[in-house]
Design an enzyme around this catalytic site. Structure first.
Site, PDB file in Angstrom:
ATOM      1  N   GLY A 175       0.846  -1.190   0.000  1.00 48.79           N
ATOM      2  CA  GLY A 175       0.000   0.000   0.000  1.00 48.79           C
ATOM      3  C   GLY A 175       0.877   1.234   0.000  1.00 48.79           C
ATOM      4  N   SER A 223       1.077   5.478  -0.190  1.00 46.28           N
ATOM      5  CA  SER A 223       0.274   6.677   0.073  1.00 46.28           C
ATOM      6  C   SER A 223       0.771   7.896  -0.680  1.00 46.28           C
ATOM      7  CB  SER A 223       0.318   6.985   1.571  1.00 46.28           C
ATOM      8  OG  SER A 223       1.656   7.291   1.943  1.00 46.28           O
ATOM      9  N   MET A 261      -4.303   3.476  -2.496  1.00 40.98           N
ATOM     10  CA  MET A 261      -5.690   3.335  -2.031  1.00 40.98           C
ATOM     11  C   MET A 261      -6.373   4.692  -2.027  1.00 40.98           C
ATOM     12  SD  MET A 261      -5.304   0.788   1.221  1.00 40.98           S
ATOM     13  CE  MET A 261      -3.538   0.709   1.473  1.00 40.98           C
ATOM     14  N   CYS A 307      -9.562   2.376  10.269  1.00 37.72           N
ATOM     15  CA  CYS A 307      -9.088   2.288   8.883  1.00 37.72           C
ATOM     16  C   CYS A 307      -8.146   1.100   8.710  1.00 37.72           C
ATOM     17  CB  CYS A 307      -8.386   3.588   8.488  1.00 37.72           C
ATOM     18  SG  CYS A 307      -7.754   3.561   6.797  1.00 37.72           S
ATOM     19  N   GLY A 334       3.889   0.929   5.059  1.00 38.69           N
ATOM     20  CA  GLY A 334       4.985   1.720   5.618  1.00 38.69           C
ATOM     21  C   GLY A 334       4.851   1.972   7.101  1.00 38.69           C
ATOM     22  N   CYS A 369      -6.858  11.806   8.023  1.00 42.06           N
ATOM     23  CA  CYS A 369      -6.608  11.869   6.581  1.00 42.06           C
ATOM     24  C   CYS A 369      -7.721  12.570   5.815  1.00 42.06           C
ATOM     25  CB  CYS A 369      -6.365  10.466   6.027  1.00 42.06           C
ATOM     26  SG  CYS A 369      -7.758   9.338   6.245  1.00 42.06           S
TER      27      CYS A 369
END
Length: 371
Positions: free
Chosen positions: A13, A15, A39, A104, A128, A200
Site C-alpha cells: 500500500g 500513500s 488506495m 481504517c 509503511g 486523513c
C-alpha cells in the site's frame, strides 16, 4: 516450503509519502515481486478545488517508475464511508472521541486492501507502518517498531493472526532519519515530502468547519460540576476530555480544562488545573476487544497499556469480563482517559491487542464524561 523472494509477490500500500516509498524500495532491493497499490479512500477535493489524492497518486507513479515496479490505484471510498467514516460520525454524535486510524487499519488496509491484494495473487501485503512481525512459539507476534518515537502498533491493535501471517512491515527495524536518508540516496521523488498529520479525510481543513458539514452543532452551557456557568460551548462534539484550548474562559488563576460532558443536558463541564482530580481515572471498562494471539487469556493478568498514542506505558491489571468486555485497573491514576479512544496493551515490545474505552471510574465512581 518457503518461496524464494523473486517467487514471492508482495503488494504494498503506497500513500505517496516517504515511508511507503522507502518500504517499496526495500522490498524491491530484497528481490521480491513487488506491486504498488494506491488506495483512494476519500474524495478529498480541498477548498481550492484541488484533489490532494491526485497529487499523492502522481508521487506514487513517479516513485514506482523510479524503482521499477508496476502500480495501480484502487478505490475503497464506499468501504471507507461505510466502515470508517460512518463510525467516526456515530462516535462524535454519541459525545465520544473516535480513533479513525484504528478503524481504517482494521477495515480497509488489513481487510479490504488485503483481500484485493490476495485476489492479485499476493503472498503478502506490506505497508509503511513502523511495526514488526515475528513468528515465535508457534504464532505470529506484533512487536513495536525500533523507532520509539514513530512506533505505530497503537493504531494496529485490531490485527490478528490471519492478517499478521500475510503482512510485512519493511520499516520496522529502521528509524525515521535513516528512511529519509535512504530516500535521498535513491533520489526518490518523495524524499523531502513532509509527513501528513491529523485525520486523513480532514487534511488541512478546520476541524469544526469539517464536522459541522455532517453533524449539526448544538451549542450549550459550559459550567463547573457545582453549577457555576463559565460560558457557552459550540457543541459537545468539538471538545475532548483534558482539552484546554478554545474554551474562551478568561480570568486569573490556573487554566481551565474540559473535565466532562453531559450529553442528555448538553452541558460541557470544566474545571481548573492541569492536575485536577476530575481528570484522573484508575479503572476503565473497554469493549470491542481484540487479542493478537488466538490463545486463551488468563482471566486476570498484568501488563502495560497506552490510553492514547505516544503516551508512556502505564502498569495495569486486565480482568476479562466476557469475550468482548474487559475491566482495566490502573496501577496509578491516569489523566484524561477518553471514551471512544483505543487502549492498547503491551508485554515489553510485544503488542498484545487493544479495545475501545467505554467507561472511566475513579475510586469506584464513574467520571461524568458522558452523563
Amino acid at each position: 516450503m518457503n518461496k524464494l523472494p523473486h517467487e514471492t509477490r508482495v503488494v504494498i500500500g503506497m500513500s505517496g509519502g516517504v515511508d511507503s516509498s522507502v518500504a517499496a524500495l526495500l522490498l524491491k532491493e530484497q528481490g521480491y515481486d513487488v506491486i504498488g497499490i494506491f488506495m483512494k479512500n476519500w474524495d478529498d477535493t480541498d477548498e481550492n478545488g484541488v484533489c490532494t489524492a491526485t497529487e499523492d497518486y502522481n508521487d506514487v507513479i513517479e516513485v514506482c517508475n523510479q524503482i521499477g515496479i508496476p502500480y495501480y490505484a484502487v478505490n475503497f471510498e464506499k468501504q471507507y464511508w461505510d466502515k470508517v467514516f460512518t463510525y467516526f460520525l456515530d462516535e462524535y454524535r454519541a459525545g465520544r472521541t473516535p480513533n479513525p486510524d484504528v478503524m481504517c487499519n482494521k477495515e480497509i488496509k488489513f481487510k479490504a486492501f488485503l483481500e484485493h491484494a490476495m485476489a492479485l495473487g499476493a503472498d503478502y501485503v506490506a505497508t509503511g507502518h513502523y511495526a514488526r512481525v515475528a513468528y515465535m512459539d508457534g504464532e505470529y507476534k506484533m512487536l513495536r517498531g525500533v523507532d520509539d518515537n514513530k512506533d505505530q502498533t497503537y493504531f494496529l491493535n485490531q490485527l490478528g493472526q490471519e492478517q499478521l501471517s500475510k503482512t510485512m512491515f519493511p520499516l520496522g527495524e529502521l528509524k525515521k532519519p535513516q528512511i529519509r536518508e535512504m530516500a535521498k540516496e535513491a533520489g526518490l521523488a518523495t524524499a523531502t515530502k513532509k509527513d501528513s498529520t491529523g485525520i486523513c479525510f480532514i487534511g488541512e481543513r478546520n476541524f469544526k468547519d469539517f464536522l459541522s458539514n455532517y453533524l449539526p452543532a448544538q451549542p450549550g452551557v459550559m459550567q463547573t460540576l457545582s453549577g457555576e456557568v463559565k460560558g457557552k460551548h459550540d457543541g459537545l462534539m468539538y471538545y475532548t476530555i483534558g482539552q484546554r484550548h478554545g474554551l474562551g474562559i478568561g480570568g486569573n488563576g490556573d487554566p481551565w480544562f474540559v473535565v466532562g460532558k453531559n450529553l442528555k443536558e448538553n452541558i460541557l463541564y470544566v474545571d481548573q488545573g492541569f492536575h485536577n482530580e476530575l481528570l484522573y481515572g484508575d479503572e476503565v471498562i473497554a469493549t470491542n476487544v481484540n487479542w493478537v494471539s488466538d490463545r486463551a487469556k488468563e482471566k486476570e493478568f498484568k501488563c502495560t497499556a497506552k490510553f492514547r498514542y505516544r503516551q508512556e506505558d502505564n502498569g495495569v491489571t486486565v480482568q476479562i469480563v466476557d469475550e468482548n468486555t474487559i475491566r482495566i485497573l490502573c496501577d496509578e491514576p491516569i489523566r484524561a482517559i477518553t471514551p471512544g479512544q483505543a487502549v492498547v496493551f503491551y508485554d515489553g515490545d510485544e503488542c498484545l491487542g487493544g479495545a475501545t474505552i467505554d467507561e472511566v471510574y475513579r475510586s469506584g465512581e464513574q467520571l461524568d464524561y458522558l452523563g
